[in-house]
Design a protein around this motif. Sequence first.
Motif, PDB file in Angstrom:
ATOM      1  N   THR A   3       0.853  -1.177   0.000  1.00  0.00           N
ATOM      2  CA  THR A   3       0.000   0.000   0.000  1.00  0.00           C
ATOM      3  C   THR A   3       0.893   1.233   0.000  1.00  0.00           C
ATOM      4  O   THR A   3       1.849   1.303   0.766  1.00  0.00           O
ATOM      5  N   PHE A   4       0.562   2.198  -0.843  1.00  0.00           N
ATOM      6  CA  PHE A   4       1.321   3.438  -0.926  1.00  0.00           C
ATOM      7  C   PHE A   4       0.570   4.535  -0.176  1.00  0.00           C
ATOM      8  O   PHE A   4      -0.656   4.584  -0.214  1.00  0.00           O
ATOM      9  N   TYR A   5       1.329   5.406   0.483  1.00  0.00           N
ATOM     10  CA  TYR A   5       0.763   6.461   1.308  1.00  0.00           C
ATOM     11  C   TYR A   5       1.320   7.815   0.874  1.00  0.00           C
ATOM     12  O   TYR A   5       2.253   7.888   0.085  1.00  0.00           O
ATOM     13  N   PHE A   6       0.771   8.868   1.413  1.00  0.00           N
ATOM     14  CA  PHE A   6       1.282  10.215   1.167  1.00  0.00           C
ATOM     15  C   PHE A   6       1.508  10.874   2.523  1.00  0.00           C
ATOM     16  O   PHE A   6       0.969  10.443   3.538  1.00  0.00           O
ATOM     17  N   VAL A  37      -3.691  11.026  11.783  1.00  0.00           N
ATOM     18  CA  VAL A  37      -4.534  10.270  10.853  1.00  0.00           C
ATOM     19  C   VAL A  37      -3.683   9.588   9.791  1.00  0.00           C
ATOM     20  O   VAL A  37      -3.839   8.392   9.523  1.00  0.00           O
ATOM     21  N   LEU A  38      -2.771  10.348   9.201  1.00  0.00           N
ATOM     22  CA  LEU A  38      -1.955   9.807   8.108  1.00  0.00           C
ATOM     23  C   LEU A  38      -0.980   8.732   8.590  1.00  0.00           C
ATOM     24  O   LEU A  38      -0.648   7.820   7.839  1.00  0.00           O
ATOM     25  N   GLU A  39      -0.553   8.831   9.832  1.00  0.00           N
ATOM     26  CA  GLU A  39       0.314   7.795  10.391  1.00  0.00           C
ATOM     27  C   GLU A  39      -0.503   6.576  10.808  1.00  0.00           C
ATOM     28  O   GLU A  39      -0.139   5.440  10.525  1.00  0.00           O
ATOM     29  N   HIS A  40      -1.622   6.817  11.460  1.00  0.00           N
ATOM     30  CA  HIS A  40      -2.443   5.727  11.990  1.00  0.00           C
ATOM     31  C   HIS A  40      -3.027   4.848  10.876  1.00  0.00           C
ATOM     32  O   HIS A  40      -3.160   3.634  11.055  1.00  0.00           O
ATOM     33  N   VAL A  41      -3.351   5.459   9.745  1.00  0.00           N
ATOM     34  CA  VAL A  41      -3.942   4.693   8.642  1.00  0.00           C
ATOM     35  C   VAL A  41      -2.946   3.648   8.110  1.00  0.00           C
ATOM     36  O   VAL A  41      -3.354   2.677   7.474  1.00  0.00           O
ATOM     37  N   GLN A  42      -1.680   3.827   8.409  1.00  0.00           N
ATOM     38  CA  GLN A  42      -0.653   2.880   7.951  1.00  0.00           C
ATOM     39  C   GLN A  42      -0.531   1.658   8.860  1.00  0.00           C
ATOM     40  O   GLN A  42       0.196   0.717   8.546  1.00  0.00           O
ATOM     41  N   ASN A  43      -1.233   1.660   9.981  1.00  0.00           N
ATOM     42  CA  ASN A  43      -1.156   0.576  10.944  1.00  0.00           C
ATOM     43  C   ASN A  43      -2.021  -0.592  10.481  1.00  0.00           C
ATOM     44  O   ASN A  43      -3.247  -0.536  10.550  1.00  0.00           O
ATOM     45  N   ASP A  44      -1.361  -1.645  10.019  1.00  0.00           N
ATOM     46  CA  ASP A  44      -2.076  -2.814   9.508  1.00  0.00           C
ATOM     47  C   ASP A  44      -2.837  -3.571  10.596  1.00  0.00           C
ATOM     48  O   ASP A  44      -3.758  -4.326  10.300  1.00  0.00           O
ATOM     49  N   PHE A  45      -2.453  -3.384  11.847  1.00  0.00           N
ATOM     50  CA  PHE A  45      -3.173  -4.033  12.934  1.00  0.00           C
ATOM     51  C   PHE A  45      -4.586  -3.456  13.051  1.00  0.00           C
ATOM     52  O   PHE A  45      -5.550  -4.189  13.217  1.00  0.00           O
ATOM     53  N   TYR A  46      -4.702  -2.138  12.972  1.00  0.00           N
ATOM     54  CA  TYR A  46      -6.012  -1.487  13.067  1.00  0.00           C
ATOM     55  C   TYR A  46      -6.761  -1.492  11.739  1.00  0.00           C
ATOM     56  O   TYR A  46      -7.990  -1.586  11.715  1.00  0.00           O
ATOM     57  N   TYR A  47      -6.029  -1.335  10.660  1.00  0.00           N
ATOM     58  CA  TYR A  47      -6.634  -1.231   9.327  1.00  0.00           C
ATOM     59  C   TYR A  47      -5.935  -2.206   8.387  1.00  0.00           C
ATOM     60  O   TYR A  47      -5.094  -1.814   7.589  1.00  0.00           O
TER      61      TYR A  47
END
Length: 142
Positions: A3-6, A37-47
């Motif tokens: 998954t790519f992020y910004f 938000v932008l850091e947390h969305v990268q957490n595969d445990f939660y999302y």
Amino acid sequence: MPTFYFDVSHAIDVHDWIIEHSGGLAGTKNIGQLESVLEHVQNDFYYPSFTEKLNHLVFAVNKFHAFNDGNKRSSIVLGSYFLEINGYDYCVQDFVIKMENITVWLAESKISKELLIKLIRCIIMEEEYSETLMLELIYAVS
């Protein structure tokens, strides 16, 4: 598939562009909120799934008001960009069109995060809303 992020600077640049072209109050209200938000969305445990990540991104940008203005517009555009950089460009146009009303209802707390993910999942899967989902949406917004 990765998954790519910004980053937060991209999110702010996009927001500023939106405000410049459509009006409103520029700037961030709480940059820490946006960074979170932008850091947390990268957490595969939660999302763990892409859909859950996109759902949280749209929900959080819309509801947490990190920007002075344009949070609904920014949630649509940042969600669209997230789709695009992750190979879901086939559904971006449909996402933008459908999210116009959905983000308003989300901001008004008529749509829950749980309903939002069902709607987003249909957009990504290019499926029509089922009769049950349509009834749930109608009930939520009426």
